[in-house]
Write a protein that holds these residues in place. Sequence first.
Motif, mmCIF file in Angstrom:
data_model
loop_
_atom_site.group_PDB
_atom_site.id
_atom_site.type_symbol
_atom_site.label_atom_id
_atom_site.label_comp_id
_atom_site.label_asym_id
_atom_site.label_seq_id
_atom_site.Cartn_x
_atom_site.Cartn_y
_atom_site.Cartn_z
ATOM 1 N N MET A 1 0.721 -1.555 -0.105
ATOM 2 C CA MET A 1 -0.350 -0.330 -0.476
ATOM 3 C C MET A 1 1.086 1.410 -0.193
ATOM 4 O O MET A 1 0.756 1.760 -0.429
ATOM 5 C CB MET A 1 -0.860 0.231 1.576
ATOM 6 N N SER A 2 1.812 0.949 0.878
ATOM 7 C CA SER A 2 2.895 2.432 0.853
ATOM 8 C C SER A 2 3.513 2.334 -0.682
ATOM 9 O O SER A 2 3.810 3.436 -0.703
ATOM 10 C CB SER A 2 4.297 1.948 1.749
ATOM 11 N N MET A 3 3.730 1.208 -0.916
ATOM 12 C CA MET A 3 3.778 1.404 -2.622
ATOM 13 C C MET A 3 3.390 1.834 -3.479
ATOM 14 O O MET A 3 4.108 2.892 -4.261
ATOM 15 C CB MET A 3 5.245 0.777 -3.173
ATOM 16 N N TYR A 4 2.387 2.199 -3.247
ATOM 17 C CA TYR A 4 1.362 2.221 -4.076
ATOM 18 C C TYR A 4 1.136 4.164 -4.368
ATOM 19 O O TYR A 4 0.805 5.070 -5.017
ATOM 20 C CB TYR A 4 -0.171 1.610 -4.184
ATOM 21 N N ASN A 5 0.789 4.007 -2.436
ATOM 22 C CA ASN A 5 0.247 5.540 -2.129
ATOM 23 C C ASN A 5 1.835 6.674 -2.920
ATOM 24 O O ASN A 5 1.653 7.444 -3.222
ATOM 25 C CB ASN A 5 0.704 5.822 -0.699
ATOM 26 N N GLU A 6 2.559 6.281 -2.878
ATOM 27 C CA GLU A 6 3.904 7.029 -2.973
ATOM 28 C C GLU A 6 3.621 6.732 -4.702
ATOM 29 O O GLU A 6 4.604 8.356 -5.595
ATOM 30 C CB GLU A 6 5.037 5.958 -3.341
ATOM 31 N N ARG A 7 2.866 6.128 -5.572
ATOM 32 C CA ARG A 7 2.550 6.666 -6.700
ATOM 33 C C ARG A 7 1.636 7.634 -7.467
ATOM 34 O O ARG A 7 2.216 8.298 -8.280
ATOM 35 C CB ARG A 7 2.037 5.054 -7.618
ATOM 36 N N PHE A 8 1.132 7.939 -6.858
ATOM 37 C CA PHE A 8 0.431 9.544 -7.288
ATOM 38 C C PHE A 8 0.701 10.543 -6.664
ATOM 39 O O PHE A 8 1.090 11.393 -8.051
ATOM 40 C CB PHE A 8 -0.668 9.991 -5.269
ATOM 41 N N SER A 9 2.353 10.497 -6.245
ATOM 42 C CA SER A 9 2.863 11.836 -6.673
ATOM 43 C C SER A 9 3.791 11.864 -7.512
ATOM 44 O O SER A 9 4.307 13.031 -7.822
ATOM 45 C CB SER A 9 3.635 12.477 -5.220
ATOM 46 N N GLU A 10 3.937 10.547 -6.974
ATOM 47 C CA GLU A 10 5.381 10.380 -8.664
ATOM 48 C C GLU A 10 4.791 10.436 -9.803
ATOM 49 O O GLU A 10 5.337 11.195 -10.724
ATOM 50 C CB GLU A 10 5.807 9.149 -8.562
ATOM 51 N N SER A 11 3.425 10.651 -10.451
ATOM 52 C CA SER A 11 3.298 10.263 -11.624
ATOM 53 C C SER A 11 1.428 11.465 -12.180
ATOM 54 O O SER A 11 2.390 12.129 -12.827
ATOM 55 C CB SER A 11 2.720 8.530 -11.909
ATOM 56 N N GLU A 12 1.039 11.325 -11.226
ATOM 57 C CA GLU A 12 -0.276 13.197 -11.475
ATOM 58 C C GLU A 12 0.153 13.686 -11.220
ATOM 59 O O GLU A 12 -0.154 15.029 -11.623
ATOM 60 C CB GLU A 12 -1.525 12.336 -9.519
ATOM 61 N N SER A 13 2.146 14.335 -10.252
ATOM 62 C CA SER A 13 2.010 15.751 -10.305
ATOM 63 C C SER A 13 2.472 15.831 -11.952
ATOM 64 O O SER A 13 2.650 17.079 -12.293
ATOM 65 C CB SER A 13 3.248 15.378 -9.590
ATOM 66 N N ILE A 14 3.335 14.843 -12.457
ATOM 67 C CA ILE A 14 3.397 14.784 -14.235
ATOM 68 C C ILE A 14 2.277 15.188 -14.800
ATOM 69 O O ILE A 14 2.642 16.572 -15.626
ATOM 70 C CB ILE A 14 3.833 13.790 -14.378
ATOM 71 N N ASN A 15 0.970 13.957 -14.939
ATOM 72 C CA ASN A 15 0.281 14.275 -15.733
ATOM 73 C C ASN A 15 -0.708 16.161 -15.634
ATOM 74 O O ASN A 15 -0.392 16.717 -16.559
ATOM 75 C CB ASN A 15 -0.733 14.051 -14.803
ATOM 76 N N GLY A 16 -0.405 17.019 -13.917
ATOM 77 C CA GLY A 16 -0.231 18.183 -13.770
ATOM 78 C C GLY A 16 0.487 18.809 -14.311
ATOM 79 O O GLY A 16 0.033 20.033 -15.212
ATOM 80 N N TYR A 17 1.516 18.891 -14.412
ATOM 81 C CA TYR A 17 1.881 19.953 -14.819
ATOM 82 C C TYR A 17 1.868 19.814 -16.066
ATOM 83 O O TYR A 17 2.119 20.981 -17.047
ATOM 84 C CB TYR A 17 3.113 19.499 -14.801
ATOM 85 N N ILE A 18 1.687 18.708 -16.826
ATOM 86 C CA ILE A 18 1.649 19.020 -18.660
ATOM 87 C C ILE A 18 0.613 19.717 -18.862
ATOM 88 O O ILE A 18 0.290 20.400 -20.026
ATOM 89 C CB ILE A 18 2.067 17.346 -18.778
ATOM 90 N N LYS A 19 -0.956 19.428 -17.673
ATOM 91 C CA LYS A 19 -1.772 20.084 -18.065
ATOM 92 C C LYS A 19 -1.686 21.141 -18.050
ATOM 93 O O LYS A 19 -2.930 22.574 -18.765
ATOM 94 C CB LYS A 19 -2.747 19.116 -17.653
ATOM 95 N N ASN A 20 -1.743 21.839 -17.166
ATOM 96 C CA ASN A 20 -1.227 23.419 -16.439
ATOM 97 C C ASN A 20 0.129 23.775 -17.658
ATOM 98 O O ASN A 20 -0.656 25.146 -17.386
ATOM 99 C CB ASN A 20 -1.130 23.495 -15.406
ATOM 100 N N THR A 21 0.861 23.679 -18.194
ATOM 101 C CA THR A 21 1.837 24.513 -19.021
ATOM 102 C C THR A 21 1.128 23.949 -20.620
ATOM 103 O O THR A 21 1.696 24.979 -21.108
ATOM 104 C CB THR A 21 3.144 23.510 -19.305
#
Length: 344
Positions: free
Chosen positions: A286-306
């Motif tokens: 579960m900890s491994m999965y939780n790390e995924r959110f900040s590692e992947s969703e932040s990239i999507n957010g950056y690209i979409k905002n840019t």
Amino acid sequence: MEELKKKEEFYKDDEEMTKLIKMALKRPEIYNKRIYKKIPLFTEALMGRKQNYVSIMFPESIMMRTKKGKFDFALNLQQIMLKNKILFGGLLLDKPNDSKVLEEVLLDIKETTEILLELQMKYGLRRNYKEISTLMERTTFILDSGYFSDHNLEITDKYAINALIMPKVIARQRNNKIRSENDLKEKNKNTKNDDKISKKQMERINDVYICPFKQKSRLISCEIIDNERNRRNGIPEHWKDHKYKHEFDCPNDCPFRSICNHQTINDDISPLKYEMTNKFTNQRYMSMYNERFSESESINGYIKNTTGIFKLLTSDKESAQKEIYIINMTYNLIRFNNIKGTAY
């Protein structure tokens, strides 16, 4: 134009058809030239799908549910992110959801790895060929609950890759816990019997259900069942659906007797799904999965905002795919510059 005018006269009593013909007469350069040239694409798209409609501007796109719950023509973007927030690849697919995309994604990763190895041999300073060639075997793929399907789990087994795919029932419980902590209304999939306790609401630990009265179930049997999925030729036994039977020793003083009828719980699922659900009862996974959110969703957010929400400039799949490559390459160049000289 002459044919359209004849049709306008013929359909003069049909208000809807008349309106459509007048629209075409105003834009002959689109309707007569561009659209006419795409007729083979329309035909190909309609022949390969069950739908009887097609996007005029982007025939290769498919009807998909958007984030806001509406439907629109689009393509399914699969972005592959690494732990250091680098984009390893991006793939556009004509699949309406993520339940049957994993094989295409893995083949794309394999092809990208081969290209990377070739480039390293020709131009690289390091000689880490084995490190690159064994990339897929050493990687743990972490995916959200949209990928939790028999098809995708069978693909992980077929290609012998390590994968963590969040089960839908665990995701629902996790999201409802977050909603509860933030004083938001919980989502309930059991709306037809919302006065009853569903097994989906029960907490899970390894091989065990925990009821609201904190009683633990025990797994008493596991047998292969007879259904259509299990009759597929040549599939291994652990791909076949099994009936996992759990039993409770419900005490007489249980306060939930009137709204709970779970003396037993039956799960008709494959061992692949069952074991993946058990994995997510382990805090390590579960900890491994939780790390995924900040590692992947932040990239999507950056690209979409840019670059804005992905509304691509091109109108065919090949060009759109190249556009995704350019967007991802631009992001990676910025990211590489920012992490230069760091631990990454």
